[in-house]
Scaffold this active site. Structure first.
Site, PDB file in Angstrom:
ATOM      1  CE  LYS A 176      13.170  25.768  50.592  1.00 46.87           C
ATOM      2  NZ  LYS A 176      13.347  25.961  49.185  1.00 46.87           N
ATOM      3  NE  ARG A 178      16.819  19.368  46.151  1.00 44.30           N
ATOM      4  CZ  ARG A 178      17.772  19.379  46.811  1.00 44.30           C
ATOM      5  NH1 ARG A 178      18.823  18.460  46.543  1.00 44.30           N
ATOM      6  NH2 ARG A 178      18.322  20.486  47.323  1.00 44.30           N
ATOM      7  CE  LYS A 213      18.836  21.763  43.722  1.00 45.57           C
ATOM      8  NZ  LYS A 213      17.559  22.102  43.702  1.00 45.57           N
ATOM      9  CE  LYS A 241      16.526  26.572  48.243  1.00 43.65           C
ATOM     10  NZ  LYS A 241      15.519  26.627  47.091  1.00 43.65           N
ATOM     11  CD  GLU A 266      23.273  35.147  50.209  1.00 40.61           C
ATOM     12  OE1 GLU A 266      22.571  35.847  49.411  1.00 40.61           O
ATOM     13  OE2 GLU A 266      24.021  34.347  49.640  1.00 40.61           O
ATOM     14  CB  SER A 286       9.177  18.814  51.498  1.00 43.31           C
ATOM     15  OG  SER A 286      10.734  18.803  51.414  1.00 43.31           O
ATOM     16  CE1 TYR A 317       4.923  21.760  50.210  1.00 42.02           C
ATOM     17  CE2 TYR A 317       6.489  21.850  52.100  1.00 42.02           C
ATOM     18  CZ  TYR A 317       6.011  21.821  50.759  1.00 42.02           C
ATOM     19  OH  TYR A 317       7.098  22.314  49.744  1.00 42.02           O
TER      20      TYR A 317
HETATM   21  C1  PBG Z   1      13.597  25.181  44.226  1.00 43.30           C
HETATM   22  C2  PBG Z   1      12.923  24.977  45.684  1.00 43.30           C
HETATM   23  C3  PBG Z   1      13.342  23.951  46.602  1.00 43.30           C
HETATM   24  C4  PBG Z   1      12.381  24.131  47.425  1.00 43.30           C
HETATM   25  C5  PBG Z   1      11.575  25.072  47.140  1.00 43.30           C
HETATM   26  N1  PBG Z   1      11.860  25.693  46.137  1.00 43.30           N
HETATM   27  C6  PBG Z   1      14.222  22.607  46.557  1.00 43.30           C
HETATM   28  C7  PBG Z   1      15.712  23.241  46.278  1.00 43.30           C
HETATM   29  O1  PBG Z   1      16.155  24.160  46.486  1.00 43.30           O
HETATM   30  O2  PBG Z   1      16.217  22.035  46.015  1.00 43.30           O
HETATM   31  C8  PBG Z   1      12.296  23.285  48.814  1.00 43.30           C
HETATM   32  C9  PBG Z   1      10.780  23.265  49.386  1.00 43.30           C
HETATM   33  C10 PBG Z   1      10.788  22.131  50.269  1.00 43.30           C
HETATM   34  O3  PBG Z   1      11.519  21.211  50.600  1.00 43.30           O
HETATM   35  O4  PBG Z   1       9.494  22.171  50.915  1.00 43.30           O
HETATM   36  N2  PBG Z   1      14.614  25.770  44.411  1.00 43.30           N
END
Ligand code: PBG
Length: 328
Positions: A251, A207, A220, A197, A236, A277, A316
């Site tokens: 991701k 968010r 992050k 990720k 990982e 998203s 989505y």
């Molecule tokens: C939470 C999480 C996130 C997403 C899924 N779980 C956001 C992040 O890590 O800041 C993102 C999913 C998306 O953007 O559709 N840790």
């Protein structure tokens, strides 16, 4: 006679039946996991940065489960937006067995027991810092966070969750959670690890949807991966498999198809990607302007995940894509 090409690539493209015959990859509703947002209010709320995506009140969650079943979608992934008043630095609401996620899991499983329910494990919807882990003296404390993630996982499994999906990127979390599940007798619970990720700007609309963007302090980058790196993703993934993950995820999705392909080829694990998203928002926005054909671009983007090696995709678009796939 002129020299004649013996290889004409167009032969296998010349008729629909020939194209059908040689097609290597297919997209089906059973490839898709549908992420849904729930909130504590009583109305359906639109997520502004994700046109067509809503935050559902608990009362609508059973309906979503029936929609998924009718469309042939095998699983739903749940994301909560909780009230700010319930947030604190350690995200303690995450371990409340009666929290919004647990109630939503219960609603989904009671309405449609045959649908797989997946729940995120990360503290960010629950912390007042918007961080996925516990912030101590300006740093995310890896090992203290692990205990909180275990507590979060156990309440979710207690509520009936089928797939635990750690998305926090702390070191050692899969092993920690797997141990706790085994010790608790939850030997059949699946873990889908958000294994590779990245610290990505594509998560912006998410968010907003879970209400963590306003409060997010800093970024992050000390736990999510650097978008510049590929080899690290393989390390990982290897660790998460060793620690007990059943399925691995990459991701974001489309900008990281090279990672998908390497992971699938190296490990041969059930491999998933998250069309996040920001990817959704870009396709929708251009489609809503009339600049691209939303449905066609969506299906092409989802098929590309399969070609790269994905066994499934979180998107989505899942309900719309399934509707289109069912009618063809
Ligand atoms: C939470 C999480 C996130 C997403 C899924 N779980 C956001 C992040 O890590 O800041 C993102 C999913 C998306 O953007 O559709 N840790």
């Amino acid at each position: 006679m002129t020299s004649f090409p013996t290889t004409r690539m167009r032969r296998t493209r010349s008729q629909p039946w020939a194209r059908d015959l040689v097609r290597q990859n297919q997209l089906a509703p059973s490839d898709l996991i549908w992420p849904i947002f729930v909130h504590e209010g009583s109305e359906i709320e639109a997520v502004t940065s994700m046109p067509g995506v809503n935050r559902l009140p608990l009362s609508e969650v059973a309906g979503a489960a029936r929609t998924a079943r009718d469309l042939g979608l095998p699983a739903i992934a749940l994301f909560p937006k909780i009230d700010d008043a319930k947030k604190d630095v350690s995200g303690s609401e995450a371990a409340n067995p009666d929290n919004l996620v647990c109630r939503a899991i219960h609603e989904l499983k009671s309405a449609v027991p045959e649908i797989g329910v997946m729940a995120d494990v990360a503290l960010d919807p629950f912390t007042n810092t918007g961080q996925d882990g516990l912030l101590v003296d300006g740093k995310i404390d890896n090992d203290q966070t692990l205990d909180l993630l275990v507590a979060q996982s156990l309440v979710q499994v207690g509520a009936g969750c089928d797939i635990i999906a750690p998305s926090d990127m702390m070191d050692g979390r899969i092993g920690h959670i797997r141990n706790a599940l085994e010790n608790g007798g939850h030997t059949d619970t699946l873990i889908m690890s958000y294994a590779a990720k990245y610290a990505s700007a594509f998560y912006g609309p998410f968010r907003d949807a879970v209400g963590s963007s306003g409060s997010l302090t800093g970024d992050k980058k000390t736990y999510q991966m650097d978008p510049a790196n590929g080899d690290e993703a393989l390390r990982e993934v290897a660790l998460d498999i060793e620690e007990g993950a059943d399925m691995v995820m990459i991701k974001p999705g489309q900008p990281y198809l090279d990672i998908v392909m390497r992971v699938k080829q190296r490990f041969g694990m059930p491999t998933f990607a998250y069309q996040v998203s920001g990817e959704y928002a870009m396709i929708r926005a251009a489609g809503d302007q009339g600049w691209i054909d939303t449905d066609a671009v969506m299906l092409e983007s989802l098929l590309a995940f399969k070609r790269a090696g994905c066994d499934g995709v979180l998107s989505y678009f899942a309900p719309r894509a399934a509707e289109l796939l069912q009618s063809t």
